[in-house]
Write an enzyme that holds these catalytic residues in place. Sequence first.
Site, PDB file in Angstrom:
ATOM      1  N   ASN A 198      39.031  40.742  39.087  1.00 29.35           N
ATOM      2  CA  ASN A 198      37.771  41.044  38.417  1.00 29.35           C
ATOM      3  C   ASN A 198      37.485  42.533  38.609  1.00 29.35           C
ATOM      4  O   ASN A 198      38.231  43.237  39.309  1.00 29.35           O
ATOM      5  CB  ASN A 198      36.624  40.162  38.924  1.00 29.35           C
ATOM      6  CG  ASN A 198      36.357  40.332  40.414  1.00 29.35           C
ATOM      7  OD1 ASN A 198      36.483  41.427  40.970  1.00 29.35           O
ATOM      8  ND2 ASN A 198      35.980  39.253  41.085  1.00 29.35           N
ATOM      9  N   LEU A 199      36.438  43.052  37.990  1.00 30.18           N
ATOM     10  CA  LEU A 199      36.187  44.492  38.018  1.00 30.18           C
ATOM     11  C   LEU A 199      35.965  45.003  39.430  1.00 30.18           C
ATOM     12  O   LEU A 199      36.461  46.085  39.792  1.00 30.18           O
ATOM     13  CB  LEU A 199      34.985  44.832  37.136  1.00 30.18           C
ATOM     14  CG  LEU A 199      34.660  46.321  36.995  1.00 30.18           C
ATOM     15  CD1 LEU A 199      35.833  47.077  36.380  1.00 30.18           C
ATOM     16  CD2 LEU A 199      33.398  46.529  36.161  1.00 30.18           C
ATOM     17  N   LEU A 200      35.229  44.254  40.258  1.00 29.45           N
ATOM     18  CA  LEU A 200      34.988  44.677  41.632  1.00 29.45           C
ATOM     19  C   LEU A 200      36.287  44.764  42.411  1.00 29.45           C
ATOM     20  O   LEU A 200      36.534  45.749  43.132  1.00 29.45           O
ATOM     21  CB  LEU A 200      34.021  43.705  42.321  1.00 29.45           C
ATOM     22  CG  LEU A 200      33.731  43.982  43.798  1.00 29.45           C
ATOM     23  CD1 LEU A 200      33.097  45.362  43.971  1.00 29.45           C
ATOM     24  CD2 LEU A 200      32.822  42.901  44.385  1.00 29.45           C
ATOM     25  N   GLU A 201      37.144  43.749  42.262  1.00 28.81           N
ATOM     26  CA  GLU A 201      38.437  43.759  42.950  1.00 28.81           C
ATOM     27  C   GLU A 201      39.305  44.911  42.455  1.00 28.81           C
ATOM     28  O   GLU A 201      39.995  45.576  43.248  1.00 28.81           O
ATOM     29  CB  GLU A 201      39.150  42.421  42.724  1.00 28.81           C
ATOM     30  CG  GLU A 201      38.462  41.255  43.414  1.00 28.81           C
ATOM     31  CD  GLU A 201      38.899  39.897  42.885  1.00 28.81           C
ATOM     32  OE1 GLU A 201      38.661  38.888  43.580  1.00 28.81           O
ATOM     33  OE2 GLU A 201      39.470  39.845  41.769  1.00 28.81           O
ATOM     34  N   ASP A 267      38.590  30.681  38.290  1.00 21.71           N
ATOM     35  CA  ASP A 267      39.625  29.647  38.356  1.00 21.71           C
ATOM     36  C   ASP A 267      39.954  29.123  36.968  1.00 21.71           C
ATOM     37  O   ASP A 267      41.111  28.850  36.643  1.00 21.71           O
ATOM     38  CB  ASP A 267      39.158  28.487  39.244  1.00 21.71           C
ATOM     39  CG  ASP A 267      39.025  28.889  40.712  1.00 21.71           C
ATOM     40  OD1 ASP A 267      39.633  29.900  41.109  1.00 21.71           O
ATOM     41  OD2 ASP A 267      38.320  28.183  41.450  1.00 21.71           O
TER      42      ASP A 267
END
Length: 477
Positions: A198-201, A267
Site C-alpha cells: 500500500n502507499l504507506l508501505e 487480502d
Amino acid sequence: MAMNSSYLNFKDKHILVVGDVMLDRYWHGGTSRISPEAPVQVVKVSNIEDRPGGAANVALGLAKLGVAVTLVGVVGQDENAQVLQKCLEQEGVRCRFVQSEKLPTITKLRVMSRHQQLIRLDFEERIDSLSQNEALAEVVKQALPEADAVIFSDYAKGCLADVSNLIQLANKANVPSLVDPKGNDFSIYQGATLVKPNLLEFETIVGACDTTKELEIKAKELKAKFGWDALLVTRGEDGLVLLDRDKAPFYLATAAREVFDVTGAGDTVIAVLTAIFVTSKRFVDAVEYANQAAGYVVGKLGTAFITADQLETIMFQRTHSKNFGVLAPEALLQQIKLAQVNGEKVVFTNGCFDILHPGHVAYMKQAKALGDRLVVAVNTDASVKRLKGEKRPINSLEHRMAVLEAVGAIDWVTWFDENTPKNIIELLSPDVLVKGGDYSIDTIVGAEHVLSNGGEVKVLTFLDGYSTTSIIDKANL
C-alpha cells in the site's frame, strides 16, 4: 477492458498461499453497567465468533471465489490451531500447517459491544526458529508442483523470515509469486513476480512521494532494483497504480462508492488479483477485477468476501455502464484520454451503417483487432440525407447506434453531423484510423491529422457479397 467470463473459470486452477496465519476471535455482548472492581465496562458475553485472519483470510477469499487453494503457515499445538483449521477446511481450504511446540497459534481477541471494539488482546510470539523455516520450506517445495501461482502474505510475524529462499523455490518451479509485503526491507522479496504494497508501505521504503511523477520514478527504480516483473501500489481512495514490465504506468480510480469497513480489503486485492492472473495472464486485467472486488467488500460491514458470480455481475454492470456504449463526442473524449493514458490503443472508424449486415460485423472485428478499443462514429440523419438522398436513412440515428452498441467488438458509439468525420477525428485523436473500401491513405479524411500525431491509418475490405444498397434494392422488389 471488456468483461471476459473465461477469466472467472477457475476449474483446474490451484493457488498456494504461504504466510502468517491467525485466528481472529470476537466476543460479542451487551454493556449495561460499570464494574465495582474498577472503572471499566462489564461486557456480558453472549456470542463467540471465530474467523481466519492474516494469510488464512487470503486463502478463505480464494476459496469463496471457487479456487482450489492450499494454505501453508505455522501454528501452535493448541486448541486455537484446531479451531482455525476447522474453519478453513469446512470452506474447502487444504491446510498444511507446520506445528510448533513452543509457540501459540497467533490469536487476536476482540471484545465487541454494539458494533464497537472495546479492547483487543493479542496472543502471539515471533517465529524465529531455523528448524521451522526449514520445515516450512520443505512443505512449500512439496506443494509448488501443483500450484499455478503462490501468494506470500507477510504480516511480519516471522513465518516469512526466509521468504527469499521461498521465492527462489517458486522461480525454480516456474510458479509466479505474488507478494503482499510488510516491513522496511523489500530486498527480501527480490525476484518475485509482483509485489503489492500500500502507499504507506511503499513510502516507508522509497520516501514520501509528493507528486504522481515522483511516485512513478521511484516505483520504476524499486521494481528494477529487485527484479520484479510488476509492482502494484494501492493508494486507498486515490486508487491503484500498476507498473507492469516495460509498459506505461496503469492508473485506476478506486471502485469504492461508499466505504463502511476496510477490514480485509488488502487480502481481497491480492486474492482476486492472483486468481484472475492465473486465468488471464495479464496483470492489467487482474488489477481491474481486484479493484472492483475491493470496492465491493469495503462497502460491507466487517470482513466480507466476494464470489465469482458476484464479481461477474459487477464486471458486467461496469462494462455495460455509460462509460461505454453510446456517448456524446465530448464525453467520449474523456474516456479516450483515460484509455490512452493507460496505454490502450484506440481505433476509430465511421459510416452511415443504415442497415447492419455481416460485412459490417466482420469489418468491426478486423478493426478491433488493430487495437484495444474501437470507436464507431455514425452520420446523423441529416448528414445521411445529404450524402445518400431524401429516402435515406432507412433507420434513424438512435436505432442505428443501438444496433451498433450491441456488436461485441465495439466499445463506443458516437455521432457527427458534418458530411465528413474530419472534425470528430481531430477532436478525438484516435491512435488508429480505419476505413473500409478502395481508398488510398492520402484520400482518407482525417488521415493527415492521425499520422501527424504518430498514429496509423489502415484500409480494410468489407466481406464480399454484402452492401446496404443491394439489401434495399432487394427489399424493393
